[in-house]
Structure formats: structure tokens, C-alpha cells
Design a protein around this motif. Structure first.
Motif, mmCIF file in Angstrom:
data_model
loop_
_atom_site.group_PDB
_atom_site.id
_atom_site.type_symbol
_atom_site.label_atom_id
_atom_site.label_comp_id
_atom_site.label_asym_id
_atom_site.label_seq_id
_atom_site.Cartn_x
_atom_site.Cartn_y
_atom_site.Cartn_z
ATOM 1 N N ALA A 15 76.996 46.901 42.960
ATOM 2 C CA ALA A 15 78.068 46.061 42.423
ATOM 3 C C ALA A 15 77.654 45.669 41.016
ATOM 4 O O ALA A 15 76.602 45.046 40.822
ATOM 5 C CB ALA A 15 78.259 44.825 43.295
ATOM 6 N N THR A 21 80.991 38.602 40.169
ATOM 7 C CA THR A 21 80.263 39.618 40.920
ATOM 8 C C THR A 21 78.847 39.141 41.226
ATOM 9 O O THR A 21 78.288 39.444 42.274
ATOM 10 C CB THR A 21 80.245 40.949 40.146
ATOM 11 N N ARG A 22 78.276 38.352 40.340
ATOM 12 C CA ARG A 22 76.947 37.786 40.559
ATOM 13 C C ARG A 22 76.987 36.707 41.645
ATOM 14 O O ARG A 22 75.974 36.356 42.222
ATOM 15 C CB ARG A 22 76.403 37.205 39.245
ATOM 16 N N PRO A 34 80.181 40.758 46.879
ATOM 17 C CA PRO A 34 79.336 41.940 47.096
ATOM 18 C C PRO A 34 78.600 41.961 48.444
ATOM 19 O O PRO A 34 78.697 42.967 49.164
ATOM 20 C CB PRO A 34 78.377 41.923 45.901
ATOM 21 N N LEU A 51 72.525 46.937 49.295
ATOM 22 C CA LEU A 51 73.261 46.391 48.161
ATOM 23 C C LEU A 51 72.309 46.136 47.005
ATOM 24 O O LEU A 51 71.270 45.491 47.169
ATOM 25 C CB LEU A 51 73.950 45.073 48.547
ATOM 26 N N ASN A 53 72.687 44.483 43.166
ATOM 27 C CA ASN A 53 73.640 43.740 42.346
ATOM 28 C C ASN A 53 72.945 43.202 41.095
ATOM 29 O O ASN A 53 72.465 42.081 41.077
ATOM 30 C CB ASN A 53 74.253 42.590 43.156
ATOM 31 N N SER A 55 74.334 42.286 38.391
ATOM 32 C CA SER A 55 75.353 41.621 37.582
ATOM 33 C C SER A 55 74.807 40.390 36.880
ATOM 34 O O SER A 55 73.897 39.725 37.372
ATOM 35 C CB SER A 55 76.532 41.223 38.465
#
Length: 184
Positions: A15, A21-22, A34, A51, A53, A55
Motif C-alpha cells: 500500500a 494510507t499510513r 491497508p 502487507l 506499507n 506510506s
């Protein structure tokens, strides 16, 4: 009839995006989209999804945009190492809100988004989903740096992201329209 764009089970999801998104808008990171999406995919397919991430809240798509000097780092396109190392089979990119708010011309954002996707595809070939920008109602947040967007700007970014998705073979998720201009 719906087309299955990825007939195998997903094993790795990246993501890539901005503050939402974070997880900044959720009560905890675990309740942000996410990890909830990774968990839901894992439950449906009967095996977990890893996952990744990377971000960053307050970032922009590229060092080439005007707001980069005052934005959070790294820029979206500076996450190549994390993406390549993860070798995702599913990549979801949520970029554009901070660029719109930072005054990045739509054509420059579009070109940088295409360059990002093309760079990723040199190293791996995930199913890529591009999200439209989130709908916001307070355009004053962020002051001079991130106070330059309007509803018209966000609609133009949404259209540009949808066009990029169609032009380079990505899926598009119209988050902007899904909000229905809700004031909450």
C-alpha cells in the motif's frame, strides 16, 4: 461478466500513499484500510497476505514537484527499494491529494505517476490499483503549502488518475466519487 484480473492467491500487498494510507485518519493503524484490506483478502482466499506499507503523511509524488521542498519525505516515487524488496503481487497506490493541495500541475502529476508505475514494472509485475484522491472539505488545512486545492482541482486529479489507469493497464478505484461530496 466480471474478469478475474489475478487468478492466483495474493501473497504480498504493498500500500503506497499519503497520510490516510499510513493510517492517520483511523483510531489506530490496525483499523486503517491497508491492514483491514490485507486481513480481508487473507480471509477470503484462506491464506495470509504480507502487507508492506511505506506510506508517508504529507508527502508528494516526486522530487520534481514544487511542493517537494516543504513536504514530508520520502516522496511516493522514492520508495522503490521497499516495493522491489516486497515483490508484491498486489500494489495499491493512493497519491494525488497532497499534490493537488500543493499546487502540482495535473499534467506533471500524471507524468510522474506513469513514470512510477513504469519503474515498478521493470522489477515486478503486480496487479496495480490506482485510487482516486480522497474528498476533503477543508481546503485551508496546510496553509500555503497544502492549501491550494479546490473541488475542481480534485475532480481533475481524479479524472487524470482514472485516465492513467486506463492508459497503462491498471485498475482504478474512484474513492473521490464514493464520498459523494459528503461534508463529514
Amino acid at each position: 461478466m466480471p474478469i478475474d484480473r489475478w487468478p492466483e492467491s495474493f501473497t504480498s500487498l504493498v500500500a503506497l500513499g499519503e497520510s490516510i494510507t499510513r493510517g492517520s485518519s483511523a483510531s489506530s493503524y490496525e483499523k486503517s484500510w491497508p491492514p483491514l484490506l490485507a486481513d480481508a483478502i487473507g480471509q477470503v482466499q484462506g491464506q495470509p497476505v504480507t502487507l508492506v506499507n511505506p506510506s508517508v503523511g504529507g508527502n508528494v509524488i516526486s522530487p520534481k514537484v514544487g511542493a517537494y521542498a516543504r513536504s514530508a519525505r520520502p516522496a511516493t516515487n522514492e520508495h522503490m527499494t521497499e516495493i522491489i524488496d516486497a515483490q508484491p503481487d498486489l500494489l495499491i497506490v493512493s497519491a494525488g491529494l497532497n499534490d493537488a493541495r500543493g499546487g502540482t500541475p495535473t499534467h506533471l502529476f500524471r507524468n510522474e505517476l506513469i513514470a512510477l508505475i513504469e519503474s515498478i514494472r521493470v522489477h515486478c509485475d503486480p496487479l496495480i490499483v490506482l485510487l482516486g484522491p480522497y474528498f476533503i472539505v477543508n481546503f485551508d488545512i496546510g496553509g500555503e503549502l497544502f492549501g491550494q486545492a479546490t473541488p475542481t482541482t480534485l475532480a481533475a486529479y481524479n479524472q487524470a488518475i482514472e485516465e492513467v489507469a486506463g492508459d497503462i493497464g491498471c485498475l482504478f478505484c474512484d474513492i473521490y466519487a464514493a464520498y459523494g461530496e459528503a461534508s463529514w
